[in-house]
Design a protein around this motif. Structure first.
Motif, PDB file in Angstrom:
ATOM      1  N   LYS A  10      41.776  43.294  40.552  1.00 43.08           N
ATOM      2  CA  LYS A  10      42.801  42.491  41.218  1.00 43.08           C
ATOM      3  C   LYS A  10      42.859  42.958  42.663  1.00 43.08           C
ATOM      4  O   LYS A  10      43.054  44.139  42.944  1.00 43.08           O
ATOM      5  CB  LYS A  10      44.160  42.645  40.557  1.00 43.08           C
ATOM      6  N   THR A  15      43.872  37.666  44.310  1.00 44.11           N
ATOM      7  CA  THR A  15      42.670  37.077  43.723  1.00 44.11           C
ATOM      8  C   THR A  15      41.986  38.106  42.831  1.00 44.11           C
ATOM      9  O   THR A  15      42.321  39.288  42.854  1.00 44.11           O
ATOM     10  CB  THR A  15      41.684  36.600  44.813  1.00 44.11           C
ATOM     11  N   TYR A  16      41.031  37.628  42.052  1.00 41.76           N
ATOM     12  CA  TYR A  16      40.291  38.493  41.143  1.00 41.76           C
ATOM     13  C   TYR A  16      38.825  38.524  41.521  1.00 41.76           C
ATOM     14  O   TYR A  16      38.261  37.521  41.952  1.00 41.76           O
ATOM     15  CB  TYR A  16      40.430  38.009  39.701  1.00 41.76           C
ATOM     16  N   TYR A  17      38.229  39.676  41.325  1.00 44.47           N
ATOM     17  CA  TYR A  17      36.797  39.855  41.526  1.00 44.47           C
ATOM     18  C   TYR A  17      36.205  40.346  40.212  1.00 44.47           C
ATOM     19  O   TYR A  17      36.729  41.282  39.601  1.00 44.47           O
ATOM     20  CB  TYR A  17      36.522  40.886  42.628  1.00 44.47           C
ATOM     21  N   ARG A  44      40.028  42.636  51.145  1.00 45.35           N
ATOM     22  CA  ARG A  44      41.072  42.437  50.133  1.00 45.35           C
ATOM     23  C   ARG A  44      41.465  43.764  49.475  1.00 45.35           C
ATOM     24  O   ARG A  44      41.979  43.786  48.382  1.00 45.35           O
ATOM     25  CB  ARG A  44      40.588  41.436  49.086  1.00 45.35           C
ATOM     26  N   LYS A  73      41.673  31.218  37.027  1.00 44.51           N
ATOM     27  CA  LYS A  73      42.544  32.386  37.161  1.00 44.51           C
ATOM     28  C   LYS A  73      43.371  32.574  35.887  1.00 44.51           C
ATOM     29  O   LYS A  73      43.571  33.703  35.430  1.00 44.51           O
ATOM     30  CB  LYS A  73      43.460  32.214  38.378  1.00 44.51           C
TER      31      LYS A  73
END
Length: 107
Positions: A10, A15-17, A44, A73
């Motif tokens: 996170k 956002t998520y990676y 980020r 998401k």
């Protein structure tokens, strides 16, 4: 035999990676240290490890990583929260023209 990890980070912007590695601790440190200015997580940071799954077969790990990268998401948050059963609901087509949702009003 090596262990491979598919992980979700996170980012500070929410956002998520999703990625894959054979050394989870090292990879998390690399993301947070900003070694690669071209990496999605560079601007980020800091990032937080919110999910990981281990695999003994590199091909299974690659397959799972590619699958998760395409997810919404909401689907990522379902597995992050351990709601694996919710994935089925989130994977169903919600379009009114889908046969499951089709009714006489759509004609």
């Amino acid at each position: 035999m090596k262990t491979y990890y598919v992980y979700i980070l996170k980012c500070k912007d929410g956002t998520y990676y999703t990625g894959m590695t054979n050394n989870l601790e090292r990879r998390l440190n690399e993301h947070n240290s900003g070694l690669n200015k071209e990496c999605y997580t560079f601007n980020r940071r800091p990032v937080e490890l919110v999910f990981h799954e281990s695999f003994m077969d590199v091909n299974q790990a690659i397959f799972f990583e590619k699958k998760i990268k395409k997810w919404s998401k909401a689907k990522k948050e379902a597995i992050i929260n351990g709601n694996w059963n919710e994935l089925k609901t989130l994977s169903e087509c919600q379009n009114n023209s889908h046969s499951k949702n089709f009714n006489q009003d759509n004609e």
